[in-house]
Design a protein around this motif. Structure first.
Motif, PDB file in Angstrom:
ATOM      1  N   TYR A   1       0.822  -1.204   0.000  1.00 38.42           N
ATOM      2  CA  TYR A   1       0.000   0.000   0.000  1.00 38.42           C
ATOM      3  C   TYR A   1       0.856   1.254   0.000  1.00 38.42           C
ATOM      4  O   TYR A   1       1.963   1.284   0.537  1.00 38.42           O
ATOM      5  CB  TYR A   1      -0.927   0.022   1.220  1.00 38.42           C
TER       6      TYR A   1
ATOM      7  N   SER B   1     -10.717   8.694  10.489  1.00 39.82           N
ATOM      8  CA  SER B   1     -11.254   7.903   9.389  1.00 39.82           C
ATOM      9  C   SER B   1     -10.631   8.378   8.080  1.00 39.82           C
ATOM     10  O   SER B   1     -10.736   9.553   7.720  1.00 39.82           O
ATOM     11  CB  SER B   1     -12.775   8.036   9.322  1.00 39.82           C
TER      12      SER B   1
ATOM     13  N   ASP C   1      -8.506   2.082  -0.316  1.00 43.49           N
ATOM     14  CA  ASP C   1      -9.153   1.542  -1.514  1.00 43.49           C
ATOM     15  C   ASP C   1     -10.574   2.081  -1.650  1.00 43.49           C
ATOM     16  O   ASP C   1     -11.498   1.368  -2.053  1.00 43.49           O
ATOM     17  CB  ASP C   1      -9.167   0.011  -1.475  1.00 43.49           C
TER      18      ASP C   1
ATOM     19  N   VAL D   1     -12.643   2.888   0.686  1.00 41.58           N
ATOM     20  CA  VAL D   1     -13.525   2.526   1.789  1.00 41.58           C
ATOM     21  C   VAL D   1     -13.107   3.278   3.055  1.00 41.58           C
ATOM     22  O   VAL D   1     -11.940   3.184   3.464  1.00 41.58           O
ATOM     23  CB  VAL D   1     -13.481   1.009   2.060  1.00 41.58           C
TER      24      VAL D   1
ATOM     25  N   THR E   1     -12.000   3.947   6.560  1.00 45.29           N
ATOM     26  CA  THR E   1     -11.363   2.998   7.481  1.00 45.29           C
ATOM     27  C   THR E   1     -10.883   3.745   8.712  1.00 45.29           C
ATOM     28  O   THR E   1     -10.314   4.839   8.602  1.00 45.29           O
ATOM     29  CB  THR E   1     -10.169   2.313   6.794  1.00 45.29           C
TER      30      THR E   1
ATOM     31  N   SER F   1      -6.157  -1.273   9.862  1.00 46.04           N
ATOM     32  CA  SER F   1      -6.174  -2.524   9.105  1.00 46.04           C
ATOM     33  C   SER F   1      -6.993  -2.347   7.837  1.00 46.04           C
ATOM     34  O   SER F   1      -7.841  -1.453   7.751  1.00 46.04           O
ATOM     35  CB  SER F   1      -6.766  -3.670   9.940  1.00 46.04           C
ATOM     36  N   THR F   2      -6.748  -3.201   6.851  1.00 49.69           N
ATOM     37  CA  THR F   2      -7.446  -3.110   5.581  1.00 49.69           C
ATOM     38  C   THR F   2      -8.320  -4.337   5.352  1.00 49.69           C
ATOM     39  O   THR F   2      -8.133  -5.385   5.978  1.00 49.69           O
ATOM     40  CB  THR F   2      -6.462  -3.006   4.402  1.00 49.69           C
ATOM     41  N   GLN F   3      -9.236  -4.209   4.411  1.00 47.08           N
ATOM     42  CA  GLN F   3     -10.055  -5.357   4.030  1.00 47.08           C
ATOM     43  C   GLN F   3      -9.259  -6.382   3.230  1.00 47.08           C
ATOM     44  O   GLN F   3      -9.706  -7.508   3.032  1.00 47.08           O
ATOM     45  CB  GLN F   3     -11.266  -4.880   3.218  1.00 47.08           C
ATOM     46  N   ALA F   4      -8.076  -5.993   2.777  1.00 48.17           N
ATOM     47  CA  ALA F   4      -7.218  -6.907   2.023  1.00 48.17           C
ATOM     48  C   ALA F   4      -6.401  -7.821   2.924  1.00 48.17           C
ATOM     49  O   ALA F   4      -5.618  -8.634   2.441  1.00 48.17           O
ATOM     50  CB  ALA F   4      -6.281  -6.110   1.113  1.00 48.17           C
ATOM     51  N   GLY F   5      -6.566  -7.680   4.228  1.00 47.51           N
ATOM     52  CA  GLY F   5      -5.899  -8.585   5.157  1.00 47.51           C
ATOM     53  C   GLY F   5      -4.499  -8.181   5.555  1.00 47.51           C
ATOM     54  O   GLY F   5      -3.716  -9.030   5.996  1.00 47.51           O
TER      55      GLY F   5
ATOM     56  N   HIS G   1      -2.128  -4.982   7.667  1.00 47.44           N
ATOM     57  CA  HIS G   1      -2.191  -3.838   8.573  1.00 47.44           C
ATOM     58  C   HIS G   1      -1.371  -2.700   7.964  1.00 47.44           C
ATOM     59  O   HIS G   1      -0.351  -2.939   7.319  1.00 47.44           O
ATOM     60  CB  HIS G   1      -1.636  -4.209   9.941  1.00 47.44           C
TER      61      HIS G   1
ATOM     62  N   SER H   1      -4.125   3.293  -1.112  1.00 48.87           N
ATOM     63  CA  SER H   1      -4.590   2.311  -2.094  1.00 48.87           C
ATOM     64  C   SER H   1      -3.467   1.335  -2.395  1.00 48.87           C
ATOM     65  O   SER H   1      -2.293   1.604  -2.118  1.00 48.87           O
ATOM     66  CB  SER H   1      -5.060   2.990  -3.387  1.00 48.87           C
TER      67      SER H   1
END
Length: 221
Positions: free
Chosen positions: A38, A166, A170, A172, A174, A190-194, A196, A212
């Motif tokens: 990222y 916040s 990507d 969203v 977070t 943390s990200t939704q892509a798994g 940190h 991103s």
């Protein structure tokens, strides 16, 4: 986090570009990672640069950093708020590993977490900081002390030392843990892509950042 810096074998050249041996070694570590990297999103149009990756005891790539803006130099406390302050932000990507082997292979370490990203970001910021009026010989002791403090802070992200912020990842919204000091700012989430994310910087506001996935890490060499 018990990791070591790693540079590996040469990575292939990108088409039409000449990459120095040092850059190849840096890029190779990033290309070996089984997780996405990222950085700041496309709204940031300034320079980007690779730092080093960190590995586990078995050689697996566990984290790495991508810089944005001015490549920072070590600054004394007295110059941090002056006109000469560099403008940079560094994004740290940390793999979400539930089990990590100790260096001697006889046990396991704590799983990586948001606290891991917060600690790496905090230590990263400290590495470019030099308290005013401090002798060269004392800086190592100061850095050891501050590194321990950074871990204590990272281990308690729910404390009053941290605010919440916040920011888009990507696209969203977070939630990140965020804190400021006289040396700059640090954040972690943390990200939704798994993975940190940690970040640190000076001279650039953290409030307007967005993150991103880096589409082609080799382009940053």
């Amino acid at each position: 986090m018990e990791t070591t810096s790693r540079v590996g074998a040469q990575a292939p050249d990108t088409e039409g570009a000449e990459i120095s041996p040092a850059a190849r070694r840096t890029v190779d570590g990033y290309l070996l990672a089984p997780f996405p990297w990222y950085g700041l999103d496309e709204a940031f149009t300034g320079p980007r640069w690779l730092m080093q990756v960190g590995t586990t005891a078995d050689g697996s790539v566990e984290h790495g950093s991508i810089g944005h803006g001015d490549e920072p130099s070590v600054r004394s406390e007295g110059t941090l708020h002056g006109d000469a302050t560099e403008r940079f932000a560094v994004v740290v990507t940390v793999a979400a590993n539930p089990v990590r082997r100790s260096a001697d292979g006889t046990g396991v370490l704590d799983a990586t977490s948001v606290s891991s990203a917060a600690w790496l970001a905090g230590v990263g910021l400290l590495s470019y900081t030099w308290p005013g009026q401090m002798d060269h010989t004392l800086r190592d002791d100061w850095l050891d002390q501050q590194t321990e403090t950074a871990w204590v802070l990272a281990d308690d992200l729910g404390s009053a030392d941290w605010a919440t912020l916040s920011l888009p990842v990507d696209g969203v919204p977070t939630q990140f843990h965020y804190r400021e000091s006289e040396y700059g700012w640090v954040l972690a989430g943390s990200t939704q892509a798994g993975v940190h994310l940690g970040a640190y910087g000076r001279g650039m506001s953290a409030y307007g950042l967005a993150f991103s996935v880096v589409k082609d890490i080799a382009e940053l060499a």
